[in-house]
Design a protein around this motif. Structure first.
Motif, short mmCIF file in Angstrom:
data_model
loop_
_atom_site.label_atom_id
_atom_site.label_comp_id
_atom_site.label_asym_id
_atom_site.label_seq_id
_atom_site.Cartn_x
_atom_site.Cartn_y
_atom_site.Cartn_z
N VAL A 13 24.66 12.60 -55.22
CA VAL A 13 23.57 12.30 -53.54
C VAL A 13 23.66 11.36 -53.06
CG1 VAL A 13 21.55 12.97 -52.63
CG2 VAL A 13 22.46 14.47 -54.32
N THR A 14 24.26 11.18 -52.37
CA THR A 14 23.74 9.34 -51.60
C THR A 14 22.80 9.77 -50.63
OG1 THR A 14 25.43 9.27 -51.05
CG2 THR A 14 25.31 8.44 -52.06
N GLN A 15 22.35 8.63 -50.30
CA GLN A 15 21.73 8.90 -48.88
C GLN A 15 21.71 7.57 -47.78
OE1 GLN A 15 17.60 8.79 -48.57
NE2 GLN A 15 17.71 10.32 -46.86
N THR A 16 22.55 7.29 -46.80
CA THR A 16 22.90 5.86 -45.49
C THR A 16 21.22 5.92 -45.50
OG1 THR A 16 24.87 7.23 -44.76
CG2 THR A 16 23.70 5.15 -43.64
N ARG A 17 21.17 4.25 -45.61
CA ARG A 17 19.88 3.77 -45.00
C ARG A 17 19.68 3.54 -43.78
NH1 ARG A 17 16.51 0.07 -47.80
NH2 ARG A 17 18.67 -0.15 -50.11
N PRO A 18 18.68 4.29 -43.05
CA PRO A 18 18.87 4.03 -41.65
C PRO A 18 17.99 2.55 -41.37
CG PRO A 18 16.56 5.05 -42.76
CD PRO A 18 17.15 4.34 -43.55
N GLY A 19 19.44 2.40 -39.95
CA GLY A 19 19.90 1.71 -38.99
C GLY A 19 21.10 0.38 -40.09
N SER A 20 21.74 0.92 -41.19
CA SER A 20 22.48 0.31 -41.44
C SER A 20 23.83 1.27 -41.95
CB SER A 20 22.17 -0.45 -42.25
OG SER A 20 22.07 -0.07 -43.99
N LYS A 23 24.65 2.90 -48.19
CA LYS A 23 24.07 4.17 -48.78
C LYS A 23 23.41 3.02 -49.94
CE LYS A 23 27.96 6.60 -47.36
NZ LYS A 23 27.07 8.00 -46.78
N ILE A 24 22.50 4.54 -50.36
CA ILE A 24 21.93 4.63 -51.27
C ILE A 24 22.11 5.57 -52.52
CG2 ILE A 24 19.18 4.61 -52.50
CD1 ILE A 24 18.51 3.93 -49.14
N GLU A 25 22.47 5.33 -53.14
CA GLU A 25 22.58 6.62 -54.42
C GLU A 25 20.74 7.17 -55.17
OE1 GLU A 25 24.48 6.08 -59.02
OE2 GLU A 25 24.85 4.74 -57.47
N MET A 26 21.38 8.29 -54.90
CA MET A 26 19.81 9.10 -55.21
C MET A 26 19.92 10.12 -56.74
SD MET A 26 18.02 8.52 -52.42
CE MET A 26 17.09 9.43 -52.13
N PHE A 27 21.38 10.63 -56.71
CA PHE A 27 21.34 11.23 -57.71
C PHE A 27 22.59 11.78 -58.65
CE2 PHE A 27 22.30 14.95 -59.75
CZ PHE A 27 20.91 14.92 -60.70
N ARG A 28 22.71 10.77 -59.65
CA ARG A 28 23.96 11.24 -60.66
C ARG A 28 24.22 11.29 -61.55
NH1 ARG A 28 23.08 4.42 -61.06
NH2 ARG A 28 21.92 4.37 -63.52
N VAL A 29 25.56 11.60 -61.82
CA VAL A 29 26.48 11.56 -63.59
C VAL A 29 26.41 10.86 -63.83
CG1 VAL A 29 25.62 14.75 -62.60
CG2 VAL A 29 27.74 13.52 -62.93
N HIS A 30 26.20 10.82 -65.66
CA HIS A 30 27.74 9.69 -66.16
C HIS A 30 27.89 10.26 -67.61
CE1 HIS A 30 23.29 9.04 -66.74
NE2 HIS A 30 23.57 8.79 -68.24
N LEU A 31 29.14 9.87 -67.80
CA LEU A 31 29.42 10.56 -69.16
C LEU A 31 29.69 8.56 -69.98
CD1 LEU A 31 32.91 11.98 -68.12
CD2 LEU A 31 30.66 12.77 -69.37
N PHE A 32 29.11 8.82 -71.68
CA PHE A 32 29.05 7.51 -72.04
C PHE A 32 30.04 7.45 -73.71
CE2 PHE A 32 25.72 9.99 -72.71
CZ PHE A 32 25.44 9.08 -74.20
#
Length: 92
Positions: A13-20, A23-32
């Motif tokens: 889930v990403t969200q665009t910063r208002p007025g620009s 992208k702001i990353e809100m939620f992520r998955v990862h493998l390590f």
């Protein structure tokens, strides 16, 4: 001590910063994959005693950085304590 880690992150889930267009990353998955060796003395590190683990996790990045990880040993030694679940709350 010698350690190495590799991680692949995928934003869900990403969200665009208002007025620009930023992208702001809100939620992520990862493998390590994590690996390392701990020597008892500075000049006496036995590289055959390395440990390794792999796993996956998910994280809420914004507004509160909170991560949940699940990992399993790929190479473990005698007397090691296995911890499959961990979480991290980062306070800035």
């Amino acid at each position: 001590m010698l350690r190495a880690s590799i991680e692949y992150r995928y934003p869900i889930v990403t969200q665009t910063r208002p007025g620009s267009y930023q992208k702001i990353e809100m939620f992520r998955v990862h493998l390590f994959v994590d690996t390392g060796v701990l020597g008892t003395e500075f000049d006496n590190m036995d590289l055959s005693e390395y440990r390794a683990a792999a796993g996956f996790g998910f994280a809420l990045v914004f507004p509160i950085p909170l991560a949940f990880n699940f990992g399993w040993p790929l190479r473990e030694g005698e007397g090691d304590q296995t911890q499959v679940f961990s979480f991290n709350l980062a306070v800035r």
